[in-house]
Design a protein around this motif. Structure first.
Motif, short mmCIF file in Angstrom:
data_model
loop_
_atom_site.label_atom_id
_atom_site.label_comp_id
_atom_site.label_asym_id
_atom_site.label_seq_id
_atom_site.Cartn_x
_atom_site.Cartn_y
_atom_site.Cartn_z
N GLY A 65 0.76 -1.22 -0.03
CA GLY A 65 0.05 -0.16 -0.16
C GLY A 65 0.78 1.40 0.12
N GLY A 66 2.25 1.13 -0.40
CA GLY A 66 2.87 2.34 -0.29
C GLY A 66 2.73 3.02 -1.64
N TYR A 67 3.50 4.17 -1.78
CA TYR A 67 3.20 5.09 -3.03
C TYR A 67 4.54 4.86 -3.91
CZ TYR A 67 -0.63 7.61 -0.51
OH TYR A 67 -1.74 8.01 -0.13
N SER A 68 5.77 4.47 -3.70
CA SER A 68 6.55 4.32 -4.50
C SER A 68 6.48 4.00 -6.04
CB SER A 68 7.95 3.87 -4.15
OG SER A 68 8.48 4.51 -2.79
N GLY A 69 5.96 2.77 -5.88
CA GLY A 69 5.74 2.13 -7.43
C GLY A 69 4.70 2.72 -8.07
N ILE A 70 3.71 3.41 -7.55
CA ILE A 70 2.73 4.25 -8.37
C ILE A 70 3.29 5.45 -8.87
CG2 ILE A 70 0.62 5.75 -8.13
CD1 ILE A 70 -0.25 3.74 -5.96
N ILE A 71 4.12 6.19 -8.28
CA ILE A 71 4.76 7.19 -8.59
C ILE A 71 5.85 7.15 -9.54
CG2 ILE A 71 6.44 9.17 -7.76
CD1 ILE A 71 4.53 8.98 -5.02
N THR A 72 6.51 5.96 -9.55
CA THR A 72 7.47 5.48 -10.46
C THR A 72 6.96 5.36 -12.00
OG1 THR A 72 9.12 4.50 -8.77
CG2 THR A 72 9.44 4.01 -11.03
N ASP A 73 5.91 4.55 -11.80
CA ASP A 73 5.01 4.38 -13.17
C ASP A 73 4.55 5.47 -13.76
OD1 ASP A 73 5.41 1.79 -12.45
OD2 ASP A 73 3.42 1.11 -12.32
N HIS A 74 4.24 6.60 -12.91
CA HIS A 74 3.85 7.81 -13.39
C HIS A 74 4.91 8.70 -14.12
CE1 HIS A 74 -0.45 8.31 -12.73
NE2 HIS A 74 -0.52 7.75 -11.44
N SER A 75 6.11 8.65 -13.30
CA SER A 75 7.32 9.35 -13.94
C SER A 75 8.30 8.77 -14.87
CB SER A 75 7.72 10.30 -12.68
OG SER A 75 8.23 8.94 -11.80
N MET A 76 8.22 7.62 -15.33
CA MET A 76 9.27 6.80 -16.12
C MET A 76 9.63 7.55 -17.25
SD MET A 76 7.75 3.26 -16.86
CE MET A 76 7.52 2.52 -15.32
#
Length: 622
Positions: A65-76
């Motif tokens: 439920g952390g955010y790092s994966g979501i943010i990485t997918d948005h900014s790659m």
């Protein structure tokens, strides 16, 4: 001016951001305090997430439920699945990120998270009463009260920047160091030491000749990190990275700066990262090598700034530039800013409980580089667990501890607490003894049920995991019932090449052949294509992995079951190790200092022999 908070998180790097998000999403009222609101989630070094074992950690953070994966997918900018030529336990996702987009998305998501307040100020000390932290003291003189505090200070504790003979106080270039906290904690009985890390120069991409470099493109399929559906960039939109090499001339120029090197002249006392050495360290330690690889990586879609991965340096600025100009493609390079080394305080993590709460002060948690780790991913997962456990502590709930057999996160924290570290700790797949179980593709199946029970993972996430599990079981059932005739499959087998069939055979049996992939077989066999038409590539890949590696997975599960027997044997807090004269001196000292919670933990402490564990078992009546 300030209300009392449940949790104050000090520092808004990767650990601090995950800690604030996790605690707030669980229902705690959180204050995230940082020296600069404009550098929340700053990628201080390489603008990339994931990599060997680190990619597994990001997927585990996402499953929790952390955010790092979501943010990485948005900014790659670019995505690659590393180690595809090896077994699936080694596959590791990695993304080159847009530095500004990454930080901007983190701030946006935090601002949209209920229960998170922000304040820009330094923290100079902690408020402590009767062995328990009760808040913080800020640089502006505010006393802000809380039930728990999470320290995620990164490289800022008494940070010193080195560029040649120049020394600057700071936790990052152009940002001041944090003082006061180390001194207070040492006064309370904590042990503190120094570590070193570094960063390479940043270059104007317009001044480079890419025709002299090797192009490194992204994958044709972008899998990403998050298990939720996020619109991802199209493969053709990816930005390329580039590879070039140093040479003997480059090395000779770098050597001219050694007499002014803070590392070789003894001005840097802290130990640097073994697996990410500076360029001067490389040419000194590996003098026989004629060249070293450099990765030329873009910093974003809308900037010409380039990160020179592999050229970390603290040599004088003029030496760095002169040497770079001898690298193929860099002949006319212009430098935006030089590389530098940074020295900072950390607290050996053997002073922590498994929840990342300190043993000396109740409700005080450490996460990230303050614990001696290096890397965004290692910091982020500690922040996640510290945020969860700070919430659990203030709500009088049981701590959440991941086992070594459950997650790379569990391996990392277990290593830190049992073995400590005298150099910046970095995660590798080789550190995990159960890596066949801890694959990047099954992080959601392993961890989302736990996260859902805690209240972090949404119902939607849990439903997706259940749907994935059901689909995998259904495909396995279908394949177990389909037998292929030689006439259906032999043309495909000969094209691979693989031995043709003489008699019909079950698809699951065929899949055990090392060079056969389920998706390729499905595309070549009409009956199989019809049977599997409703299932996506992720499901088919999962079935293939579980089929091919079934015996290895079962062996690891047996080992886990044996290990868990030791984990269930609790050692009383009052156990007096000094009376066990048959223990080795080192084991007696380590047990007394670390106070292992279980026999399993005792067996993993550095310097402890199997005979020491057997002696403990005897005295515990086992």
């Amino acid at each position: 001016m300030f209300p009392e908070y449940d949790i104050i998180v000090v520092g808004a790097g990767h650990a601090g951001c995950e800690a604030a998000a996790a605690a707030a999403n669980l229902g705690s009222k959180v204050l995230l305090i940082t020296m600069n609101m404009q550098t929340i989630a700053q990628m201080s070094c390489n603008p990339a997430m994931g990599g060997i074992a680190k990619g597994q950690i990001i997927r585990e953070i996402d499953a929790m439920g952390g955010y790092s994966g979501i943010i990485t997918d948005h900014s790659m900018l670019q995505f690659r699945m590393l180690n595809r030529s090896k077994g699936p336990a080694m596959w590791s996702p990695r993304a080159q990120s847009d530095r500004m987009m990454f930080a901007g998305k983190w701030r946006q998501m935090l601002e949209q998270t209920p229960n998170v307040d922000f304040y820009q100020d330094t923290v100079t000390g902690l408020l402590i009463k009767e062995g328990r932290v009760t808040g913080i003291v800020s640089g502006l003189g505010h006393e802000i009260m809380s039930k728990a505090v999470v320290l995620t200070n990164g490289t800022f504790l008494n940070g010193v920047i080195h560029i040649g003979e120049k020394q600057l106080g700071g936790g990052r270039m152009a940002e001041k160091a944090a003082t006061g906290i180390t001194e207070q904690l040492v006064g309370l009985g904590f042990e503190s030491q120094r570590l070193k890390t570094g960063t390479p120069p940043r270059i104007d991409g317009r001044s480079l000749d890419y025709s002299k470099m090797e192009e490194q493109k992204g994958d044709d399929e972008i899998v990403g990190f998050s298990f939720v559906d996020i619109p991802k960039m199209k493969p053709e939109q990816q930005r390329s990275c580039w590879i070039t090499y140093t040479n003997q001339e480059v090395h000779d120029i770098l050597k001219t700066g050694f007499e002014k090197s803070p590392m070789f002249q003894g001005r840097i006392k802290g130990t640097g990262p073994r697996y990410c050495p500076s360029i001067e360290d490389k040419i000194n330690r590996f003098a026989e090598r004629e060249r070293h690889q450099l990765f030329v990586e873009p910093e974003g879609f809308n900037t010409v700034e380039i990160y020179v991965n592999g050229f970390s340096s603290s040599l004088p600025e003029e030496v760095q530039l002169q040497a770079l100009k001898l690298v193929p493609g860099f002949e006319n390079c212009k430098m935006f800013r030089p590389g530098y080394a940074i020295e900072y305080d950390f607290f050996p993590p053997t002073q922590l409980k498994f929840s990342l709460e300190t043993k000396l002060i109740q409700n005080l948690f450490f996460a990230g580089q303050i614990n001696g780790t290096t890397g965004y991913e290692e910091a982020a997962c500690q922040g996640l667990m510290a945020g969860i456990n700070a919430h659990q502590k203030v709500k009088e709930l049981e701590p959440v501890v991941l086992k070594r057999s459950e997650a790379y996160i569990g391996v990392l924290i277990d290593d830190l607490i049992n073995k400590g570290t005298d150099e910046p700790y970095r995660m590798f797949t080789s550190r995990a003894e159960f890596r066949t179980l801890l694959r990047q593709d099954n992080a959601d199946i392993r961890l989302t049920p736990l996260s859902y029970r805690l209240g972090l993972a949404s119902q939607e996430r849990m439903d997706r995991v259940q749907a994935k599990t059901d689909a995998v079981n259904k495909v396995k059932e279908i394949l177990g019932n389909i037998s292929l005739e030689p006439g259906e499959i032999n043309q495909f087998l000969e094209s691979i090449p693989s031995a043709p069939l003489i008699n019909k055979q079950k698809v699951l049996q065929l899949l055990l052949r090392p060079n056969i992939g389920l998706q390729e077989m499905q595309n070549s066999v009409a009956r199989l294509k019809v049977a599997l038409v409703e299932f996506d590539n992720e499901t088919l890949e999962q079935v293939e992995i579980l089929t091919k590696y079934d015996s290895y997975i079962e062996k690891e599960k047996e080992l886990v079951a044996k290990m868990s027997q030791l984990e269930d044997l609790i050692i009383p807090d009052s156990f007096n190790y000094t009376k066990l004269v048959s223990l080795s001196n080192e084991a007696r000292q380590k047990f007394t200092k670390i106070k292992p919670r279980t026999l399993g933990q005792a067996s993993r402490i550095s310097g402890v022999n199997p005979s020491d564990v057997q002696i403990l078992m005897v005295f515990m009546g086992r």
